[in-house]
Design a protein around this motif. Structure first.
Motif, PDB file in Angstrom:
ATOM      1  N   TYR A  98       0.847  -1.185   0.000  1.00 33.44           N
ATOM      2  CA  TYR A  98       0.000   0.000   0.000  1.00 33.44           C
ATOM      3  C   TYR A  98       0.887   1.240   0.000  1.00 33.44           C
ATOM      4  CZ  TYR A  98      -3.713  -3.234   1.358  1.00 33.44           C
ATOM      5  OH  TYR A  98      -4.603  -4.271   1.389  1.00 33.44           O
ATOM      6  N   CYS A 145       1.366  -6.454   5.354  1.00 33.48           N
ATOM      7  CA  CYS A 145       1.377  -5.288   4.469  1.00 33.48           C
ATOM      8  C   CYS A 145       2.780  -4.699   4.360  1.00 33.48           C
ATOM      9  CB  CYS A 145       0.439  -4.204   4.999  1.00 33.48           C
ATOM     10  SG  CYS A 145      -1.226  -4.769   5.389  1.00 33.48           S
ATOM     11  N   ASP A 168      -2.314   7.681  -7.530  1.00 33.02           N
ATOM     12  CA  ASP A 168      -1.763   6.324  -7.407  1.00 33.02           C
ATOM     13  C   ASP A 168      -1.397   5.977  -5.972  1.00 33.02           C
ATOM     14  OD1 ASP A 168      -1.934   5.950 -10.218  1.00 33.02           O
ATOM     15  OD2 ASP A 168      -0.047   7.038 -10.465  1.00 33.02           O
ATOM     16  N   LYS A 169      -2.186   6.461  -5.034  1.00 32.30           N
ATOM     17  CA  LYS A 169      -1.976   6.159  -3.621  1.00 32.30           C
ATOM     18  C   LYS A 169      -3.227   5.499  -3.055  1.00 32.30           C
ATOM     19  CE  LYS A 169       2.105   8.164  -3.422  1.00 32.30           C
ATOM     20  NZ  LYS A 169       2.211   8.496  -4.861  1.00 32.30           N
ATOM     21  N   GLU A 170      -3.005   4.613  -2.093  1.00 30.82           N
ATOM     22  CA  GLU A 170      -4.140   3.992  -1.401  1.00 30.82           C
ATOM     23  C   GLU A 170      -4.558   4.790  -0.172  1.00 30.82           C
ATOM     24  OE1 GLU A 170      -2.788   1.484  -4.241  1.00 30.82           O
ATOM     25  OE2 GLU A 170      -1.484   1.917  -2.532  1.00 30.82           O
ATOM     26  N   GLY A 171      -3.633   5.587   0.365  1.00 30.74           N
ATOM     27  CA  GLY A 171      -3.940   6.362   1.559  1.00 30.74           C
ATOM     28  C   GLY A 171      -3.249   7.711   1.541  1.00 30.74           C
ATOM     29  N   TYR A 203     -12.553   4.721  -7.546  1.00 34.29           N
ATOM     30  CA  TYR A 203     -11.805   4.400  -6.329  1.00 34.29           C
ATOM     31  C   TYR A 203     -11.217   5.674  -5.745  1.00 34.29           C
ATOM     32  CZ  TYR A 203      -8.448   2.519  -3.054  1.00 34.29           C
ATOM     33  OH  TYR A 203      -7.746   2.253  -1.910  1.00 34.29           O
ATOM     34  N   PRO A 205      -8.915   7.183  -2.522  1.00 32.16           N
ATOM     35  CA  PRO A 205      -8.018   6.762  -1.444  1.00 32.16           C
ATOM     36  C   PRO A 205      -8.625   7.005  -0.065  1.00 32.16           C
ATOM     37  CG  PRO A 205      -6.848   8.105  -3.060  1.00 32.16           C
ATOM     38  CD  PRO A 205      -8.304   8.202  -3.391  1.00 32.16           C
ATOM     39  N   SER A 206      -8.216   6.197   0.888  1.00 29.62           N
ATOM     40  CA  SER A 206      -8.573   6.449   2.284  1.00 29.62           C
ATOM     41  C   SER A 206      -7.809   7.681   2.757  1.00 29.62           C
ATOM     42  CB  SER A 206      -8.196   5.250   3.148  1.00 29.62           C
ATOM     43  OG  SER A 206      -8.931   4.108   2.774  1.00 29.62           O
ATOM     44  N   ILE A 260      -7.835   1.402   4.538  1.00 22.15           N
ATOM     45  CA  ILE A 260      -7.436   1.052   3.173  1.00 22.15           C
ATOM     46  C   ILE A 260      -7.870  -0.374   2.847  1.00 22.15           C
ATOM     47  CG2 ILE A 260      -5.455   0.558   1.688  1.00 22.15           C
ATOM     48  CD1 ILE A 260      -3.993   2.881   3.125  1.00 22.15           C
ATOM     49  N   GLN A 263     -11.546  -0.479   2.332  1.00 20.92           N
ATOM     50  CA  GLN A 263     -11.896   0.144   1.052  1.00 20.92           C
ATOM     51  C   GLN A 263     -11.617  -0.800  -0.108  1.00 20.92           C
ATOM     52  OE1 GLN A 263     -13.286   3.309   0.248  1.00 20.92           O
ATOM     53  NE2 GLN A 263     -11.818   4.856   0.912  1.00 20.92           N
ATOM     54  N   LYS A 264     -10.465  -1.470  -0.061  1.00 22.87           N
ATOM     55  CA  LYS A 264     -10.109  -2.412  -1.119  1.00 22.87           C
ATOM     56  C   LYS A 264     -11.101  -3.571  -1.169  1.00 22.87           C
ATOM     57  CE  LYS A 264      -6.232  -0.908  -3.020  1.00 22.87           C
ATOM     58  NZ  LYS A 264      -6.074  -0.718  -4.487  1.00 22.87           N
TER      59      LYS A 264
END
Length: 290
Positions: A98, A145, A168-171, A203, A205-206, A260, A263-264
């Motif tokens: 992540y 992770c 391009d980030k998850e959080g 989508y 990000p968190s 995250i 969310q995924k």
């Protein structure tokens, strides 16, 4: 027809075993044709053959075992490389990467939040950051992770790069200092930028809003309630932290990673729901994601 009541398995693309999905059956009876259609939709291939981890071809799906791993082929023979990967899959399939960015003005403590969490270090002297990256492995729930953290520059000259640092980030961690009204106003503007950037994206990000430097209690100008209200406005997590003494730093990072992961999971379920509703791929109720 066979009885496969709530059987859970891991299926892999025989040609590219890094592509896999855990599925379970929602119907008590599933024949081979429906099983292959399910695999076709989930793995995005034309499923024709089934192999176990030893390379033995499965003809009768009644022999599929609960919790097993199976390789799905488009007609080609079993990929022997999959046998060599069997042990590495068992060890690494839970390792998920992540990517997280910290955003905020200079001197709010982004770098120290990162180094406190990654290395349990704190540095009194301020130094200008352009873009530093850190990596840490952590187990959250049942998931191993690998977290890649981008510690971004907060200087005004680099504010135009903030949209790039959010992509391009998850959080995302939006950071201000509780002793700085200017940093609080700055993060409001960055949150509006975030809102504009992702308002039409499937989508998102968190995000977490962080009020840092709570160890400077006598200098506080931003109340807890003000920070909490801002977080509610943008549907963000909220923490107040001290990078200096470590207060709430771990809780903040783990809270974000948990969000995250959730969310995924929600995104996977939503994606499979779309596939499930497509009559060319699946009939509703054959399987669902874990």
């Amino acid at each position: 027809m066979i009885n496969t009541n709530n059987v859970t398995i891991q299926i892999y693309n025989n040609a590219n075993a890094r592509k896999s999905m855990k599925v379970h059956y929602l119907r008590k009876e599933t024949d081979r044709r429906k099983f292959l259609q399910m695999c076709s939709a989930v793995l995005e291939l034309r499923a024709q053959r089934i192999f176990d981890q030893t390379g033995k071809e499965i003809i009768d799906i009644d022999s599929i075992q609960m919790g097993g791993s199976y390789f799905i082929s488009s007609g080609e023979e079993f990929n022997n490389y999959n046998s060599n990967l069997k042990n590495s899959f068992a060890e690494s399939k839970q390792l998920v990467q992540y990517r997280i960015s910290l955003l905020g003005m200079g001197s709010v403590g982004k770098s120290n939040l990162t180094t406190r969490w990654v290395n349990n270090e704190f540095f009194e002297d301020y130094s200008l950051t352009l873009l530093d990256k850190y990596t840490k492995r952590v187990i959250v729930g049942d998931q191993q992770c690998q977290i890649e953290i981008s510690d971004t520059c907060g200087q005004e000259a680099y504010t135009s790069l903030r949209t790039q640092w959010m992509k391009d980030k998850e959080g995302l961690i939006f950071t201000y200092a509780v002793n700085s009204q200017e940093s609080f106003e700055d993060i409001k503007n960055t949150l509006l930028l975030f809102q504009q950037l992702f308002e039409k994206q499937e989508y998102v990000p968190s995000i977490v809003i962080v009020g840092n430097k709570i160890d400077l209690g006598s200098e506080r100008v931003i109340s807890y309630d003000e920070g909490k209200q801002l977080a509610s406005q943008f549907k963000a997590l909220f923490y107040e932290t001290s990078a200096k003494n470590g207060s709430n730093v771990n809780q903040m990072f783990i809270g974000l990673i948990n969000d995250i992961i959730q969310q995924k999971e929600n995104a996977r379920k939503q994606q499979f729901k779309k596939v499930e509703e497509d009559p060319q791929n699946l009939k509703q109720g054959w399987c669902s994601l874990i």
